[in-house]
Design an enzyme around this catalytic site. Sequence first.
Site, short mmCIF file in Angstrom:
data_model
loop_
_atom_site.label_atom_id
_atom_site.label_comp_id
_atom_site.label_asym_id
_atom_site.label_seq_id
_atom_site.Cartn_x
_atom_site.Cartn_y
_atom_site.Cartn_z
N GLU A 68 0.83 -1.21 0.00
CA GLU A 68 0.00 0.00 0.00
C GLU A 68 0.87 1.26 0.00
O GLU A 68 0.51 2.28 -0.60
CB GLU A 68 -0.96 0.02 1.20
N GLU B 261 -1.27 -2.33 -9.65
CA GLU B 261 -1.19 -3.52 -8.81
C GLU B 261 0.05 -4.37 -9.09
O GLU B 261 0.65 -4.91 -8.17
CB GLU B 261 -2.46 -4.35 -8.95
N1 BES Z 1 -5.96 -1.37 -4.45
C1 BES Z 1 -6.06 -2.60 -3.74
C2 BES Z 1 -7.33 -2.76 -2.98
C3 BES Z 1 -8.52 -3.17 -3.80
C4 BES Z 1 -8.67 -4.47 -4.23
C5 BES Z 1 -9.50 -2.25 -4.13
C6 BES Z 1 -9.77 -4.83 -4.98
C7 BES Z 1 -10.59 -2.60 -4.89
C8 BES Z 1 -10.73 -3.90 -5.31
C9 BES Z 1 -4.91 -2.72 -2.74
O1 BES Z 1 -3.77 -2.01 -3.06
C10 BES Z 1 -4.49 -4.16 -2.76
O2 BES Z 1 -3.99 -4.58 -3.75
N2 BES Z 1 -4.72 -4.88 -1.68
C11 BES Z 1 -4.42 -6.29 -1.62
C12 BES Z 1 -3.26 -6.56 -0.72
C13 BES Z 1 -1.97 -6.73 -1.44
C14 BES Z 1 -0.86 -7.01 -0.48
C15 BES Z 1 -1.97 -7.77 -2.51
C16 BES Z 1 -5.62 -6.99 -1.06
O3 BES Z 1 -6.59 -6.32 -0.78
O4 BES Z 1 -5.60 -8.20 -0.94
ZN ZN Z 2 -2.64 -2.78 -4.59
#
Ligand code: BES
Ligand code: ZN
Length: 867
Positions: A304, A326
């Site tokens: 993050e 991502e």
């Molecule tokens: N931007 C995402 C959160 C997100 C995920 C928003 C799906 C909307 C829909 C965040 O940066 C993210 O990728 N979070 C991951 C954790 C990461 C360590 C892979 C998660 O939520 O699992």
């Molecule tokens: Zn992310």
Amino acid sequence: MSKNDREILPQDVLPLHYDLSLEPDFKTFKFNGHLELSLDVVRDTNTVVLNALDMEFGSVSVIIDGKETPANSSNFDEEAQTVTIEFPITLSKSADPVLSIDFIGILNDKMAGFYRSSYKAPDGSKKWLATTQMEPTDARRAFPCFDEPAHKCTFSITLVTDPTLTALSNMDAASEVIKDGKKITTFSKSPLMSTYLVAFVVGDLKYVESDLFRIPVRVYTPPGMEERGHFSAELAAKTLAFFEKTFDMPFPLPKMDMVAIPDFSAGAMENWGLITYRVVDLLFDEKTDGAATKERVAEVVQHELAHQWFGNLVTMDWWEGLWLNEGFATWMSWFSCNNFYPDWKVWQNYVVDNLQSALSLDGLRSSHPIEVPVKKADEINQIFDAISYSKGSCVLRMISKFLGEDTFIKGIQIYLKRHKYGNTETADLWNALSEASGKDVSHIMDIWTKQVGFPVITVEEDGTKVTFRQNRFLNSGDVKPEEDRTLYPVFLGIRTKSSVMEDLTLDSREITLDLGSDIDFYKVNADQSGIFRTSYPPSRLAKLGANPQLLSVEDRAGLVADAGALASSGYQKTSGLLSLVSQWQDETEFVVWQEMLSRIALIRNAWIFESPDIADSIKILQRELTAPMAHKMGWSFSETDGHVESQLKALLFSVAGHAGDETIIASALDMFDKYSKGDKSAIHPNIKGAVFGIAVKELGAPAWDVLLETIMNPISTDEKNTAYRNLGRSNDPELIKKTIDLLFNDTIVKPQDIYLPMAGLRTHKEGIVALWKWTKNNWDEIVRLLPPGLSMLSSVVSVTTSGYATPAGLAEIEKFFKNKPTKGFDQGLAQSLESVRSKLSWVKRDTSDVKKWLKESGFYSKDSTRL
Ligand code: BES
Ligand code: ZN
């Protein structure tokens, strides 16, 4: 599909600045909002179209030169999630109109937009907090807006709250006044940013703070949990400093807050300056939580934080570029983790984690290219998948290795500086990397991001001559000629005894090399840097298997992974995989064991609905393979154990125990007995999952009750989740029913955790069938609870269908969904069904091969007294 097919808002007027005031009400679960939106008129018009969903408008007007004109009408289009506002006057190009809207929104319980979340206060009472989740397209539930990433604006946010509550937003509080018994917090004006990154949180929150960075870094939690935030606060402070240096670009906001939210649909969300997290992904305490949890928390926090630059400062211009966000944050979290915890050897772990997730999803026909055209809102959630995250990061790992990490980082600096506060497309990243390296990066990378899939490299030997041929790889092994037209640029990375041929690229169908004396020993895809599988002749695979000492850890893990994937897809025989892993009993590295054991588990799983002889025999193999090492390493943990070593111990203990090792079972039951009697420290966090699982399987109902008690009164959220995951381990019909019944019991299982109790059920066929029956019989309720716009529905469908690998099960699932709307989960469903189909053909193809190997190797259950 071209850019013109995107369903986006008209461009006649554009947003410049949002002045937004919100007042949440915890009694009515509504919020009052007032928005003053400054507009730039591009073309004369008397209508403004913007996004808005699930809200009611009060007075709507436009203010030009201090003169206010009420709107004629506001028409909502629920399907398009827009509102069209019509004025009696023309907004002309020379005017600087301000759109003024009073509105009332819903503080919903769907974990989207501005929503409510509940927790139990230390005195046992139920308390509420309000928080946001805007990405990808739910800012429109919180306030009317131009909800597209390219419409960057500045934001001035005001929150009106009870004076006892904490109010947070992206920026620091510029003023705080009490008026009429209410606290009015006005936050400083933000820099230019996209709507999906806006955030605010209101609740009774406590915090801990780290002063290791030049601005305050805080971890906020509901009361009583804040002390568990020190680890993340400190890591975040150090990581911010590290990223500023790495990117050569300061973090532009005045503070960084990270909040643990009790109801959260994803793992975490990178809102600029106000990152929100699921509780388990932020809070960590060495005393109660295991090594794997620590690594997960570190990964999420660093992921993050990477977004604060990559995503927040520089943003994709449309969701098609989601992978830029991502994929990069994923790569960067590994890079950063490796910097802070070199002894964790996370890049080795990468090979069994992201690389395998990417290859396994991308081996499906129902996969998609990294740069996938997305037309409209409800398609966006589904691309937060292993292609955007894992394949995206694999592509970056590949190019960073090719250019060299320093050059890669230089390119990233150029990219961030050039596009700060702006929006980009993939080509902008390639251009910056080309500039830094002097190499034509798009030429190499375009195919990898624009085409679906990846190749399998088939190796053929003729004396010292070796031919490497590429073809599209599919998990089902049945590639048709028209699916096999893409020629991927492949860095073959041939490792010999003395070196690696770094620059050897295969961008045609095949190439033949004379390896000379190197024919004695070589391995393709050194350290598994490339995105492909390698299929060797069986004799070569046997030779490689006999010489593990010549291979790196990544090579060994990769060899097993490829052998596994080639077996399940029919390119090779499953006996080849079994021979390989069964001779590596003395392996000492965690990630290699992890891959060996997960590939064996996949075999046991695929045969789970067949006559029990194969699954039973595989269980004997699992036990005989792991028990010697498990006993040698033991299962007590000390401070001096390494992070990776602890995880290996835990893995071997778990697999040997679940495969029936008597000593381990006895020891687990002994620990569980003490734990049940109140000694919470009787089970080390690293093996709590294994002990819980073994106890439920061996003891049934009494152990199930202990786990439920843990869920009601856990010592940490990690412990609670571990208990959820193991409730379903027993195949006793009574306990299956009790576990299934919990899924809708939201006082025990919050919707955010609904997939956790499913995990144990997925370990036996009775549970798999029960899960599907539950989905089938409760479909309407499931959809009501988890609306299709959210990603949770898709995961529930995948989790409850993908295990049901029988022809009848497959037919039933297909029939059930045939005439139902599959909006929001069609991709997940297609991927699930395709996986089931390949599993079925694998079983059909290799049952006799597997049986023969098991018999010849002495593991066959019916001949064996070892069951
Ligand atoms: N931007 C995402 C959160 C997100 C995920 C928003 C799906 C909307 C829909 C965040 O940066 C993210 O990728 N979070 C991951 C954790 C990461 C360590 C892979 C998660 O939520 O699992
Ligand atoms: Zn992310």
